[in-house]
Design a protein around this motif. Structure first.
Motif, short mmCIF file in Angstrom:
data_model
loop_
_atom_site.label_atom_id
_atom_site.label_comp_id
_atom_site.label_asym_id
_atom_site.label_seq_id
_atom_site.Cartn_x
_atom_site.Cartn_y
_atom_site.Cartn_z
N HIS A 192 0.84 -1.19 0.00
CA HIS A 192 0.00 0.00 0.00
C HIS A 192 0.87 1.24 0.00
O HIS A 192 2.10 1.16 0.18
CB HIS A 192 -0.91 0.00 1.24
N ARG B 291 2.12 2.49 -4.70
CA ARG B 291 1.18 1.58 -5.35
C ARG B 291 0.00 2.32 -5.95
O ARG B 291 -0.98 1.70 -6.35
CB ARG B 291 0.67 0.54 -4.35
N ASP C 171 -2.03 4.50 -4.37
CA ASP C 171 -3.14 4.69 -3.44
C ASP C 171 -3.56 6.15 -3.38
O ASP C 171 -2.74 7.06 -3.50
CB ASP C 171 -2.73 4.27 -2.02
N ARG D 278 -7.37 2.02 -2.50
CA ARG D 278 -7.27 1.90 -3.96
C ARG D 278 -8.01 0.65 -4.42
O ARG D 278 -8.31 -0.23 -3.61
CB ARG D 278 -5.81 1.81 -4.41
N ASP E 128 -7.46 -2.61 -7.11
CA ASP E 128 -6.27 -3.29 -7.64
C ASP E 128 -6.71 -4.59 -8.30
O ASP E 128 -7.56 -5.31 -7.77
CB ASP E 128 -5.28 -3.59 -6.51
N SER F 275 -3.94 -6.36 -9.87
CA SER F 275 -2.63 -6.94 -10.19
C SER F 275 -2.53 -8.35 -9.63
O SER F 275 -3.10 -8.66 -8.57
CB SER F 275 -1.51 -6.05 -9.64
N VAL G 128 -1.09 -8.96 -5.90
CA VAL G 128 -2.03 -8.61 -4.83
C VAL G 128 -3.15 -9.64 -4.74
O VAL G 128 -3.52 -10.11 -3.66
CB VAL G 128 -2.60 -7.19 -5.06
N ASN H 82 -10.75 -8.81 -8.70
CA ASN H 82 -10.54 -7.43 -8.26
C ASN H 82 -10.36 -7.41 -6.75
O ASN H 82 -10.85 -8.30 -6.04
CB ASN H 82 -11.71 -6.53 -8.64
#
Length: 1336
Positions: free
Chosen positions: A26, A30, A32, A112, A114, A116, A119, A142
Motif C-alpha cells: 500500500h 502503489r 493509493d 485503492r 487493484d 494486479s 495482490v 478485483n
C-alpha cells in the motif's frame, strides 16, 4: 500463494504475530489515494471497475471513512454511529470502528482498487487459508484495499496536554469476482496500541469506549435498534486478541465470506488449523439472556451450515445486544434484532413496495387450447411447462416451490413489504390511517412468520393485537410442509386476494380485512396491499394479549381456498385476566391450474402465536410458527357449532354463544337488555352509564352511545375524553410565510396560525419587501468622520488628521490626540448641541470652561449657564434688554457635574468625543466625576475616558473581551468572581476554544453576570439575576432577544417553581443525570413508566455526573464536572439549586453518595485522585483518602452499618475498596476479573454490594466482606452507573444512551428507556417514599 505459505511458516517459526510485510502492499508507490487528514473525513464514492456482491446485494461504489470503516454508501455524521454499538443504520465493514483522528500529521489512510496478480494471489492465499474447501475454486478478479497507517485516537487537547503517542495500523481487503466476495482484516504485530477512544461528550469523565470490529447490514426499519450484524470484537479483551489470534491459522489475519449470502461466515471452520479452537456455541442460559419480548425465547438457535463454520443466530427485538468473541479469540456471532430482519443463513428474498401489479394476469382456459410452445414464457425461470388436453400449466422445478408462475427456493427466508390502510371504530373513537408500512419476514425452513406494522395511530394499534389473522396469512402461505401437503404459496403463488371477516365476542364488533398480493418482481420481491375496515373492541394501555395455539381446516378448489374458525385470546392487565374470543371466515381467490387437483382439505397447526405492541417504537408485531398437514379422518364431517354455521335461532340483536359440541345459548349484546330472545336498547346517556368526559355531549345510538366534543375540543386517544384543539402550527417554523429573506426580515408568529413580518434593523418596508436604509443620510458619524453605507448597516471612519472610531474623533497633534473640553467641543461643532438653540456658539474662558453668561450671536437672547453649560432656568432675557447677572459656576446652587448631567439627560449628551455612543449612560464616582472605565450597557463595548469624559483613542475593546485597564494608579486586582471562575473553568474544559453549541457565561467588567446570557450560537437567550440564575419567563427563541435590566432586585416573596424545575409525583422513581439536566423516570412496580418520564431540573452550563438522594429532607445532590462543584436542590415546588461545595479544591468530582443517617455526603474526584466527605451543607469537609488511587469513580454507602465502598478503574490494577465512613479499616474487596467498574450500588434490603463493569460486560454482586461473589448478567453493553430497587437493577448505558432494567434473580433484561434527546447518561439513583435504613 507461495508468499503466503512462506509467511505462515515464518510466523509459526517465530511464534509471533503478523509482521508488517504481511499487509498487502500500500501507499503512494502503489497508486493509493490518501484520505484528507481530519477527525471525521470520508472519501468520495469510488466507482468500482466491477460491481461486487456484498451481503447478497450489489455494490457499485465504496467509501472509506476516518473512523475505521468502509461502506457502500456515504457516511452520516460521526455522532450518529461512532459511539454506538452494532447495528449501524448504514452498511458497514469495520476493521476498527472508533473515533480516529489524522489531524496534525498523525498517520495516513490509503485506499485503492487493484487487479494486479501479486495482490490478488496474496489475498487468495489468506482466503483459502480460512476456507480451504469452499474457496478452493474461488479466483478473485478485483480487490479493494484500505489501510489505516499509524493513526491516532481523537483527543481534546488543551494547553496542559500533549498528543498521545499511541498509534494504530490495520488493513481491510475486499477480494471479489462476479459471483462472490471475501473480506480480510489484517492486524500486524504492535499495530493496535490503543483499543478504544474517548467519547466527545465525556467532558472531564475519563472513559474509553472500546472499538467495534465486524459487519453491519444497515437495512432494517429502525436500524439504530434493529437489524442484522456480525460482531467480531467489541471488548478490550477481544480486541487484544486480534493481533495474535486468527480464524485462518495466520495470527492477525481474519477472513470472512460476505458475498453471496445474507449472513457473514467467518473462516476457520473447514478443516484449517486456526489458532482459535472452533466449537459450536452453547445456547445462552435462559436466566441471563431472556429479553422483553416473549418471541425471543423461541427463536434463538444454533446452526451448522453445510459449508461448516458454526453460526449463532438470535432474535432480540428492541435491543442492541452484542455477543462477541471470547477472550481466547472465539469466532464472532451474527445477530438479528428484528422479526422483520431475521436471518436463517439462507438465501434471502427481499420485497419492495413499488412493484406494480400487472393487470394482464395469466389464467388457464381449456377453451383457449394454449400450449407450452406458445406461452412457456409465462412460467417462472425456475419452472417447467406441461401440456394438458385442454391447455398447459407451469410447475416449479426440484428445490423450488410455488404455483409454477412464481417459484421460490426451498428453505429460503422471505421478506415482504407492503402498505396498510384502514378506517376503524375503536370503542367510541374513529381512526383512519393511510399507507402505513407492513413488513413480514418468513423463515421458510421451519415455518416461522414475523409481521411488523408500524404507524397505525392509537387506539387502533393496540386494539388490533388480537387480530392475529393479519399475520396468520403469511403463516399459511409459508407453513412448514408435512409429507404430501402443500403450503399456501405452493397453490396461490404471489397473485391472490384474501377476504377476511372477524366477529368479536362478547361485543359483536365486526371487521373486514382484504389483503391483495400483486406478484413477484425481478428479484423475487413480493408486494402486498392490506385494507382494514369495521369495528374492533377497545383495549386499554398496559395490557398484553396472549393467543392460544390453534388448528384450522382449509378447503381447496382450483380457484378458491376457504376456512372458518373460532379462536380465543386472553387479555391480561397485571394480575387480572379476561378470556375473549372471535369468529373468523376467510376466502382466498386465486388463478390456479384447472388440470391439477389440489388437496381437498388440509389442516394448519399453529404451535406458537404471539402479538406484541411496542409503544416506544409504535410497532404492532405478530409472530407465528406453523406447519401444514393432511386433515384428520374425522374432519370429513366435523361437528360445527350452530353459532358458526348460522343455524342457530337467536334473533338480532342477540348473539349466539357457543357451548359444548353443538349446544349454544342466546345472549343480548352489550348495550341491550333481555333474556336473549327479546333484547331492548339501553339508553346509556339518560341512565348515566356513559363515560363521556368533560367538554363532551352524550348521544344514544342502538346498542351503544357516542361522545361528541363541544366546539373548540377534539376527541382524546381513548375516544371518550375531549381535549382542547391543538394549537395551529407555527408558520414561521414551517416556512409558510411571505416575509423577506432572513437577512432582511424576521417572521413573528401570532399564535393563531398566522404570522407577521418585520424588517430587521437597517432595513425599511412592510416585512415582505425590505429595502436598505441609508443611515448615512442621517449623519450618524462624528463631523470629522466619513460615513459609509452598507446593506443593513453602516460604518464611520475619522478623516485624516483625526483619531477615533468614527463616532468619536479627536484632533491629532504631533501624533497625540488633543483633548477638548465640552465647551471647546461645542464651539467646534455647534450644530450638535440641541439644548442651546440652533447655531449657538458657546463662549469659553481661558481654561476652556463655559463662561457663566452666554448670548446668542444672532437672536440677541442671553442666559446664565452652570458648569456643564446647561441653561439655568429663569435667567433668559429678551433681545435689547439688560443681560442677567451670572456668577461663577462654583457659586451656582447645587450645580450638576458634567457626568451627573449626562446620567440625568443621556439623550442630551452629544455623540462626539464625549462620554458616549448612542444611548450610553456614563458611570460616575462618588464625587460625580467620570469613572476612568466606561462600558456600554447594551453593546458591551468598553473604553477609557479622561476627566472630561472624552474617550481615549485606542482603548475601546469588543464585547466579551477583557476590558482595558483605565485610570491611575492601577486598581488593586480583586479576586475572580463566581461568574469569572465558572467561565474560566468551562474555557479550560473546552480547550480554550468552545464550539458554537457550548455555553460559556458572559461576565461584566466587575465580574458580575451580564443581564443577558446566550447559549453559544444557538440563538437562545435569557435574562439572569445577579447570581447568574435564569429569570423565569425570559427565555427567547432564536431571532429575538429579551430586554434584560442591568440589575434585578431580589423578589420580595418566595418565587414560584422555576419553569425548568418540574416537581415529581409521589411514589418510587428513578433520577438520572444527562449532561445539563436531571431526568425523572417513575416506576410502576418495577416496570419503567416511560410515558411519564420528564426533565426534573435543567442546569445550563453544567455536566451532572454523580447523583444521590437524601430521603429525610427530600433533596437531591449532584456533582458537576463543568462547574467543578457539588450542589443540591429540594423536590418541593419552589426549591432552588444550591451549591454546597464550590470549585475551590475540586477538579473532576464524579461519584457521589449520601448518608441520610449521619447527614454526610461522600464523593470521588478523579482529577485529584481523592475520596472526601462533608456535612450535607458542605461544612466539615475533609479528605478521607488521597493515596493508592488512580481513577476513583463510583462510590456507595451503607448507612446502617457505617461502611463506605468505592471503585478505582485503574487500567493496570482495577479494584473495589471499602472502609468505614470515617476512613478506618481501608481494604481491597475485589481485585480479580474486573475491568472498568463504572457503576456501584449497595442494596439495603439484600445487603449485597453490586457493580456494573464496562470492561468485562458483567453485572456482579458480593456480600460486604467479599464472599459469595456471583455474576447476575454477563452481556452488558457499556454501563456507567447502577442502582438497585426491589428485584431489579437499573443502569445507565453509554451504547444505548438509555436506562436498562435487569431482573436480579434471572439476570434477564426486562425493559429499557431511551430518552428522545440522544446523549450520554451518567449517574442514576432511586427515590423511595421512605428511608430504607429506617425499615426492619
Amino acid at each position: 500463494m507461495r508468499a503466503v505459505a512462506a509467511l505462515l511458516a515464518a510466523v509459526l517459526a517465530l511464534g509471533a504475530a503478523l509482521p508488517r510485510p504481511g499487509l498487502l502492499p500500500h501507499g503512494p508507490a502503489r497508486g493509493d489515494a490518501r484520505l484528507r487528514p481530519g477527525d471525521d473525513e470520508s472519501s468520495p464514492g469510488l466507482l468500482l471497475r466491477r460491481a461486487l456482491r456484498l451481503y447478497g446485494r450489489t455494490a457499485r461504489r465504496l467509501y472509506v471513512g476516518t473512523n475505521g470503516v468502509i461502506s457502500s454508501q456515504d457516511f452520516p455524521r460521526e455522532t450518529q454511529y461512532v459511539d454506538d454499538d452494532f447495528p449501524t443504520d448504514f452498511p458497514v465493514i469495520a476493521p476498527f470502528l472508533a473515533d480516529l483522528d489524522t489531524s496534525g500529521d498523525r498517520g495516513n489512510i490509503y485506499y485503492r482498487q487493484d487487479d494486479s496478480r501479486d495482490v490478488l494471489d496474496q489475498a487468495l492465499g489468506y482466503i483459502q487459508a480460512g476456507f480451504p474447501r469452499s474457496a478452493a475454486t474461488f479466483v478473485p478478479t478485483n480487490a479493494f484495499i484500505a489501510t489505516w497507517e499509524e493513526v491516532g485516537a481523537y483527543q481534546e487537547l488543551s494547553q496542559d496536554t500533549e498528543p498521545s503517542t499511541k498509534l494504530n495500523t490495520f488493513q481491510a481487503v475486499i477480494a471479489y469476482n462476479d459471483e462472490d466476495t471475501y473480506t480480510i482484516f489484517l492486524y500486524p504485530e504492535g499495530g493496535l496500541q490503543f483499543l478504544g477512544t474517548r467519547p466527545k461528550e465525556s467532558y472531564n469523565v475519563q472513559l474509553e469506549l472500546p472499538a467495534r470490529v465486524g459487519f453491519s447490514w444497515g437495512d432494517s426499519d429502525d436500524p439504530k435498534r434493529d437489524g442484522l450484524f456480525h460482531s467480531l470484537a467489541s471488548s478490550e479483551q477481544a480486541l487484544r486478541s486480534l493481533e495474535r489470534e486468527s480464524n485462518t491459522g495466520i495470527p492477525g489475519v481474519w477472513v470472512f465470506h460476505v458475498g453471496s449470502t445474507e449472513h457473514v461466515e467467518p473462516g476457520g471452520g473447514q478443516g484449517a488449523a486456526p489458532a482459535v479452537p472452533q466449537s459450536p456455541p452453547e445456547h445462552p442460559n435462559p436466566g441471563t439472556a431472556s429479553h422483553p419480548h416473549p418471541v425471543s425465547s423461541h427463536t434463538a438457535m444454533a446452526q451448522r451450515p453445510s459449508h461448516g463454520g458454526p453460526v449463532l443466530l438470535g432474535f432480540v427485538p428492541g435491543r442492541r445486544d452484542t455477543q462477541e468473541p471470547r477472550g481466547d479469540g472465539g469466532t464472532g456471532q451474527s445477530f438479528s434484532a428484528n422479526p422483520s430482519s431475521y436471518s436463517s443463513g439462507q438465501h434471502g428474498v427481499g420485497v419492495e413496495e413499488d412493484v406494480h401489479f400487472n393487470p394482464d394476469v395469466f389464467t388457464y382456459s381449456a377453451a383457449s387450447r394454449e400450449t407450452c410452445a406458445q406461452h412457456h414464457g409465462q412460467c417462472s425461470p425456475h419452472a417447467f411447462c406441461t401440456d394438458y388436453a385442454a391447455g398447459f400449466c407451469c410447475h416449479c422445478r426440484a428445490s423450488f416451490y410455488g404455483n409454477g408462475r412464481q417459484c421460490l427456493p426451498e428453505g429460503a427466508v422471505h421478506r415482504l413489504n407492503g402498505k396498510v390502510s384502514g378506517s376503524l371504530r375503536v370503542g367510541r373513537a374513529s381512526v383512519r390511517f393511510q399507507d402505513v408500512d407492513l413488513h413480514a419476514y418468513i423463515v421458510g425452513s421451519d415455518g416461522r412468520a414475523y409481521t411488523a406494522i408500524s404507524g397505525v395511530p392509537q387506539p387502533a394499534a393496540r386494539a388490533l393485537l388480537p387480530l392475529l389473522p393479519l399475520g396468520g396469512l403469511f403463516a399459511w402461505l409459508f407453513a412448514l410442509e408435512e409429507p404430501g401437503s402443500e403450503n399456501g404459496f405452493s397453490i396461490t403463488g404471489a397473485e391472490f386476494t384474501q377476504s377476511l371477516e372477524v366477529t368479536f365476542y362478547p361485543g359483536g364488533e365486526t371487521v373486514q380485512v382484504t389483503q391483495t398480493a400483486e406478484g413477484l418482481g425481478q428479484d423475487n420481491y413480493l408486494s402486498l396491499r392490506t385494507h382494514i375496515q369495521g369495528e374492533v373492541p377497545f383495549l386499554p394501555e398496559n395490557v398484553t394479549v396472549h393467543i392460544t395455539p390453534y388448528k384450522e381446516l382449509y378447503s381447496y378448489s382450483s380457484s378458491a381456498v376457504t376456512s372458518s374458525g373460532h379462536r380465543e385470546y386472553v387479555v391480561a392487565a397485571g394480575t387480572a385476566n379476561q378470556t375473549l374470543s372471535y369468529r373468523l371466515r376467510q376466502n382466498i381467490t386465486l388463478a390456479g391450474c384447472p388440470h391439477v387437483r389440489p388437496p381437498a382439505r388440509q389442516r394448519l397447526s399453529v404451535a406458537r402465536a404471539f402479538a406484541l405492541f411496542d409503544s416506544h417504537e409504535h410497532v404492532l408485531r405478530y409472530a407465528l410458527a406453523a406447519r401444514i398437514g393432511p386433515a384428520p379422518d374425522d374432519a370429513e364431517n366435523p361437528r360445527v357449532s350452530p353459532c358458526h354455521d348460522g343455524s342457530h335461532t337467536c334473533e338480532a340483536p342477540a348473539r349466539c354463544q357457543p357451548g359444548v359440541g353443538t349446544e349454544y345459548t342466546c345472549e343480548c349484546m352489550a348495550g341491550y337488555r333481555g333474556d336473549g330472545r327479546g333484547c331492548r336498547d339501553v339508553d346509556e346517556c339518560s341512565e348515566g352509564l356513559s363515560q363521556c368526559g368533560p367538554f363532551s355531549v352524550c348521544l344514544n345510538v342502538p346498542g351503544s352511545y357516542r361522545c361528541e366534543c363541544r366546539g373548540g375540543y377534539q376527541p382524546a386517544g381513548d375516544g371518550q375524553a375531549c381535549v382542547p384543539l391543538a394549537p395551529p402550527s407555527d408558520p414561521c417554523e414551517a416556512g409558510r410565510h411571505r416575509c423577506a429573506p432572513g437577512d432582511r426580515a424576521r417572521c413573528l408568529s401570532r399564535g393563531d396560525g398566522r404570522a407577521t413580518c418585520e424588517c430587521l434593523p437597517g432595513y425599511a418596508g412592510d416585512g415582505i419587501h425590505c429595502s436598505d436604509v441609508d443611515e448615512c443620510a442621517e449623519s450618524p458619524c462624528h463631523p470629522a468622520a466619513v460615513c459609509y453605507n452598507s446593506p443593513g448597516s453602516f460604518s464611520c471612519r475619522c478623516r485624516p488628521g483625526y483619531a477615533g472610531d468614527g463616532f468619536q474623533c479627536t484632533i491629532a497633534v504631533e501624533g497625540n490626540p488633543q483633548r477638548l473640553t465640552p465647551c471647546q467641543h461645542e464651539r467646534m461643532y455647534p450644530r450638535e448641541v440641541p439644548p442651546l438653540g440652533d447655531g449657538h456658539v458657546p463662549q469659553c474662558d481661558e481654561q476652556g470652561r463655559y463662561r457663566p453668561l452666554q448670548c446668542h450671536s444672532s437672536s440677541g437672547h442671553c442666559w446664565c449657564v452652570d458648569a456643564a453649560g446647561q441653561e439655568i432656568a429663569g435667567t433668559r432675557t429678551a433681545p435689547g434688554t439688560t443681560p442677567p447677572r451670572c456668577g461663577s459656576p462654583a457659586e451656582s446652587i447645587q450645580q450638576l457635574t458634567p457626568c451627573e448631567h449626562a446620567r440625568m439627560y443621556p439623550r442630551e449628551v452629544p455623540p462626539g468625543p464625549s462620554p458616549v455612543g448612542d444611548g450610553h449612560v456614563p458611570q460616575c464616582d462618588e464625587q460625580g466625576q467620570y469613572r476612568p472605565l466606561q462600558c456600554h450597557s447594551s453593546s458591551g463595548h468598553c473604553w477609557c475616558v479622561d476627566a472630561a469624559g472624552q474617550e481615549i483613542a485606542g482603548t475601546r475593546t469588543a464585547p466579551g473581551t477583557t476590558p482595558p485597564r483605565c485610570g491611575s494608579p492601577e486598581p488593586t486586582e480583586r479576586p475572580p468572581s463566581m461568574c469569572e471562575r465558572w467561565r474560566q473553568s468551562l474555557l479550560e474544559h473546552y480547550g480554550g476554544s468552545p464550539r458554537g453549541d457550548q455555553y460559556v457565561p458572559q461576565c461584566d467588567p466587575s465580574g458580575d453576570f451580564t443581564p443577558l446570557q446566550c447559549h453559544g450560537d444557538s440563538g437562545y437567550c435569557w435574562c439572569v439575576e445577579q447570581s447568574g440564575r435564569e429569570i423565569p419567563g425570559t427565555r427567547s427563541e432564536p431571532g429575538t432577544t429579551p430586554p434584560c435590566l442591568p440589575s434585578v432586585a431580589p423578589p420580595s416573596v418566595r418565587p414560584e417553581p422555576r419553569p425548568d424545575v418540574s416537581p415529581p409525583a409521589s411514589g418510587t422513581f428513578l433520577l438520572y443525570a444527562q449532561g445539563q439536566q436531571i431526568g425523572y423516570l417513575p416506576l410502576n412496580g418495577t416496570r419503567l413508566h416511560k410515558e411519564a418520564a420528564k426533565t426534573l431540573l435543567s442546569l445550563h452550563g453544567s455536566i451532572v455526573v454523580g447523583i444521590d438522594y437524601d430521603c429525610r429532607e427530600r433533596m437531591i445532590y449532584w456533582t458537576d464536572v463543568a462547574g467543578r462543584s457539588i450542589s443540591r436542590a429540594g423536590l418541593e415546588p419552589g426549591s432552588e439549586p444550591e451549591t454546597i461545595i464550590s470549585s475551590a479544591g475540586l477538579i473532576s468530582p464524579e461519584g457521589l453518595a449520601v448518608d441520610h443517617l449521619r447527614r454526610a455526603v461522600f464523593w470521588t474526584d478523579s482529577g485529584l485522585d481523592r475520596i472526601e466527605r462533608a456535612r450535607l451543607d458542605g461544612s466539615e469537609r475533609r479528605v478521607l483518602f488521597d493515596s493508592d488511587l488512580v481513577n476513583p469513580r463510583a462510590i456507595a454507602v451503607d448507612p446502617v452499618r457505617g461502611n463506605l465502598y468505592w471503585t478505582d478503574w485503574n487500567r493496570e490494577a482495577p479494584k473495589i475498596e471499602t472502609s468505614t465512613v470515617n476512613g478506618a479499616n481501608r481494604r481491597v474487596l475485589v481485585h480479580t476479573d474486573i475491568g472498568l467498574p463504572n457503576g456501584l450500588t449497595f442494596d439495603p434490603f439484600s445487603k449485597l454490594l453490586c457493580w456494573a463493569d464496562a470492561g468485562t460486560k458483567h453485572l456482579e454482586c458480593t456480600f460486604p466482606d467479599g464472599t459469595g461473589r456471583r455474576v447476575i448478567q454477563s452481556n452488558l453493553n457499556y454501563p456507567f452507573s447502577i442502582v438497585s430497587y426491589a428485584n431489579h437493577f437499573y443502569h445507565t448505558d453509554w451504547r444505548r444512551d438509555g436506562v436498562i432494567a435487569v431482573n436480579k434473580e434471572t439476570g434477564s433484561f426486562t425493559d429499557e428507556y431511551l430518552p428522545e434527546q440522544r446523549s450520554h447518561l451518567y449517574g442514576i439513583t432511586a427515590v423511595y417514599p421512605y428511608c430504607p435504613g429506617a425499615r426492619k
